[in-house]
Motif scaffolding. Structure first.
Motif, PDB file in Angstrom:
ATOM      1  N   MET A 117       0.776  -1.524  -0.149  1.00 63.01           N
ATOM      2  CA  MET A 117       0.008  -0.032   0.048  1.00 63.01           C
ATOM      3  C   MET A 117       1.149   1.158   0.205  1.00 63.01           C
ATOM      4  N   GLN A 118       2.010   1.235   0.725  1.00 60.48           N
ATOM      5  CA  GLN A 118       2.423   2.759   0.612  1.00 60.48           C
ATOM      6  C   GLN A 118       3.383   2.453  -0.774  1.00 60.48           C
ATOM      7  N   HIS A 119       3.432   1.446  -1.176  1.00 59.07           N
ATOM      8  CA  HIS A 119       4.361   1.427  -2.260  1.00 59.07           C
ATOM      9  C   HIS A 119       3.231   2.008  -3.532  1.00 59.07           C
ATOM     10  N   ALA A 120       1.536   1.391  -3.373  1.00 61.43           N
ATOM     11  CA  ALA A 120       1.052   2.431  -4.103  1.00 61.43           C
ATOM     12  C   ALA A 120       0.457   3.851  -4.054  1.00 61.43           C
ATOM     13  N   GLU A 121       0.854   3.869  -3.061  1.00 61.98           N
ATOM     14  CA  GLU A 121       0.794   5.439  -2.489  1.00 61.98           C
ATOM     15  C   GLU A 121       1.733   6.553  -3.451  1.00 61.98           C
ATOM     16  N   LEU A 146      -1.635  -3.520  -8.370  1.00 62.90           N
ATOM     17  CA  LEU A 146      -2.220  -3.157  -9.351  1.00 62.90           C
ATOM     18  C   LEU A 146      -3.140  -2.732  -9.382  1.00 62.90           C
ATOM     19  N   ARG A 147      -3.158  -1.891 -10.594  1.00 69.19           N
ATOM     20  CA  ARG A 147      -4.494  -0.809 -10.841  1.00 69.19           C
ATOM     21  C   ARG A 147      -5.134  -2.051 -11.556  1.00 69.19           C
ATOM     22  N   LEU A 148      -6.727  -2.065 -11.834  1.00 73.47           N
ATOM     23  CA  LEU A 148      -6.943  -2.808 -12.419  1.00 73.47           C
ATOM     24  C   LEU A 148      -6.938  -1.589 -14.353  1.00 73.47           C
ATOM     25  N   GLY A 179      -8.166   5.026  -8.875  1.00 73.52           N
ATOM     26  CA  GLY A 179      -7.258   4.882  -8.146  1.00 73.52           C
ATOM     27  C   GLY A 179      -7.386   3.864  -7.368  1.00 73.52           C
ATOM     28  N   TYR A 180      -6.427   3.318  -6.055  1.00 74.27           N
ATOM     29  CA  TYR A 180      -6.024   2.825  -6.091  1.00 74.27           C
ATOM     30  C   TYR A 180      -7.163   2.345  -4.686  1.00 74.27           C
ATOM     31  N   THR A 181      -8.312   2.257  -5.067  1.00 70.86           N
ATOM     32  CA  THR A 181     -10.167   1.211  -3.874  1.00 70.86           C
ATOM     33  C   THR A 181      -9.705  -0.463  -4.114  1.00 70.86           C
ATOM     34  N   GLU A 182     -10.696  -1.019  -3.788  1.00 69.59           N
ATOM     35  CA  GLU A 182     -10.576  -2.519  -3.408  1.00 69.59           C
ATOM     36  C   GLU A 182     -11.083  -2.634  -4.160  1.00 69.59           C
ATOM     37  N   GLU A 183     -11.869  -2.526  -5.489  1.00 71.12           N
ATOM     38  CA  GLU A 183     -12.519  -2.552  -6.734  1.00 71.12           C
ATOM     39  C   GLU A 183     -11.825  -3.338  -7.580  1.00 71.12           C
ATOM     40  N   LYS A 194      -2.404   9.272 -18.797  1.00 68.70           N
ATOM     41  CA  LYS A 194      -2.504  10.702 -17.851  1.00 68.70           C
ATOM     42  C   LYS A 194      -3.537  11.259 -17.980  1.00 68.70           C
ATOM     43  N   ALA A 195      -4.336  10.566 -17.917  1.00 67.32           N
ATOM     44  CA  ALA A 195      -6.400  10.500 -17.824  1.00 67.32           C
ATOM     45  C   ALA A 195      -5.959  10.884 -15.812  1.00 67.32           C
ATOM     46  N   VAL A 196      -4.826  10.422 -15.500  1.00 64.97           N
ATOM     47  CA  VAL A 196      -4.764  10.715 -13.888  1.00 64.97           C
ATOM     48  C   VAL A 196      -4.124  12.001 -13.699  1.00 64.97           C
ATOM     49  N   TYR A 197      -3.364  12.632 -14.294  1.00 60.49           N
ATOM     50  CA  TYR A 197      -2.559  13.548 -14.551  1.00 60.49           C
ATOM     51  C   TYR A 197      -3.617  14.453 -14.624  1.00 60.49           C
ATOM     52  N   ILE A 198      -3.696  14.630 -15.768  1.00 55.42           N
ATOM     53  CA  ILE A 198      -4.887  15.385 -16.185  1.00 55.42           C
ATOM     54  C   ILE A 198      -6.229  15.771 -14.913  1.00 55.42           C
ATOM     55  N   SER A 199      -6.659  14.524 -14.236  1.00 55.10           N
ATOM     56  CA  SER A 199      -7.473  15.014 -13.705  1.00 55.10           C
ATOM     57  C   SER A 199      -7.581  15.426 -12.291  1.00 55.10           C
ATOM     58  N   VAL A 200      -6.537  14.989 -11.389  1.00 57.96           N
ATOM     59  CA  VAL A 200      -5.468  15.896 -10.610  1.00 57.96           C
ATOM     60  C   VAL A 200      -5.073  17.040 -11.094  1.00 57.96           C
ATOM     61  N   GLN A 201      -4.674  17.673 -12.176  1.00 63.58           N
ATOM     62  CA  GLN A 201      -4.529  19.056 -12.175  1.00 63.58           C
ATOM     63  C   GLN A 201      -5.293  20.001 -12.563  1.00 63.58           C
ATOM     64  N   ASP A 202      -6.295  19.480 -13.063  1.00 67.03           N
ATOM     65  CA  ASP A 202      -7.481  20.226 -12.641  1.00 67.03           C
ATOM     66  C   ASP A 202      -8.595  20.714 -12.257  1.00 67.03           C
ATOM     67  N   LYS A 203      -8.257  19.386 -11.140  1.00 65.90           N
ATOM     68  CA  LYS A 203      -8.767  19.887  -9.493  1.00 65.90           C
ATOM     69  C   LYS A 203      -7.737  20.710  -9.157  1.00 65.90           C
TER      70      LYS A 203
END
Length: 232
Positions: free
Chosen positions: A44-48, A121-123, A128-132, A156-165
């Motif tokens: 989990m630490q690695h994932a964060e 590993l994310r599906l 993000g790293y949710t249980e599902e 890049k979808a994650v990067y853009i989403s976080v930067q927009d927020k």
């Protein structure tokens, strides 16, 4: 190694055991719940850390290992048509999939450090790293898929989403500051206007008093003239 003082507490045997267990591949610890928990915490630490990394830096420019090029080349040579934006767990965990992944993973034994450690590993790479959305995978499998996601633009979808927020937060904070500044300016102008009105009113009062004083002076002059006439 750093020197230790006499006041340092000795490392407990339990911690040494856990540390040793974490240095072994995932299949070595069986179903021991304590070791599984320690593995989960480490994973989990690695994932964060990884998620923060792809959120703050354009993933296309990231380098995860010293042999990213080799990992990516071997991965796409062996898994050319594997869909990586949203993974199908069966493509990783089924018996036929394991047979195909095993020789790929073993190629990096001794090349990638801790190549067989359990890693989250994310599906769906847009989430993000949710249980599902999370499964366990060997580290080399994580590297292969995430390097491909970075190079092929999926992360890049994650990067853009976080930067927009973050941009929205800055805009909102800026608007609040401007609103506060506007209220202060309005308040200051109101106070200055009130003070100016009071000064004008005082001026008018002074003028009225002056006029009355002048009238009294004229009346006094008239009385003096009459007194003079009488004396004559």
């Amino acid at each position: 190694m750093a020197a230790t003082s006499a006041t340092d507490e000795p490392v407990s045997g339990e911690l040494v055991s856990v540390a040793h267990a974490l240095s072994l591949p995932a299949e070595s610890y069986g179903n021991d719940p304590d070791i599984e928990m320690a593995w989960a915490m480490r994973a989990m630490q690695h994932a964060e850390v990884y998620y923060k990394l792809i959120s703050s830096v354009d993933p296309q420019f990231l380098k995860l290992t010293k042999v990213d090029d080799q990992i990516y080349s071997e991965f796409r040579k062996n898994f050319e048509k594997l869909k990586i934006d949203v993974l199908d767990p069966e493509e990783l965990k089924s018996e036929s999939a394991k047979e195909k992944w095993r020789p790929f993973c073993l190629k990096f034994n001794g090349i990638v450090e801790d190549f067989n450690y359990g890693t989250l590993l994310r599906l769906d790479c847009s989430q993000g790293y949710t249980e599902e959305n999370t499964i366990f995978a060997p580290r080399i499998q994580f590297f292969a898929i995430e390097i491909a996601r970075n190079r092929e633009g999926y992360n890049k979808a994650v990067y853009i989403s976080v930067q927009d927020k973050e941009g929205e937060k800055e805009v909102n904070n800026g608007g609040e500051k401007r609103a506060d500044s506007g209220e202060e300016n309005t308040k200051n102008r109101g106070e200055k206007g009130a003070e100016s009105g009071e000064e004008k009113e005082e001026g008018i009062n002074r003028e009225e008093k002056t006029d009355k004083g002048g009238e009294k002076g004229e009346e006094a002059d008239k009385d003096i003239s009459k007194s003079g006439e009488k004396a004559m």
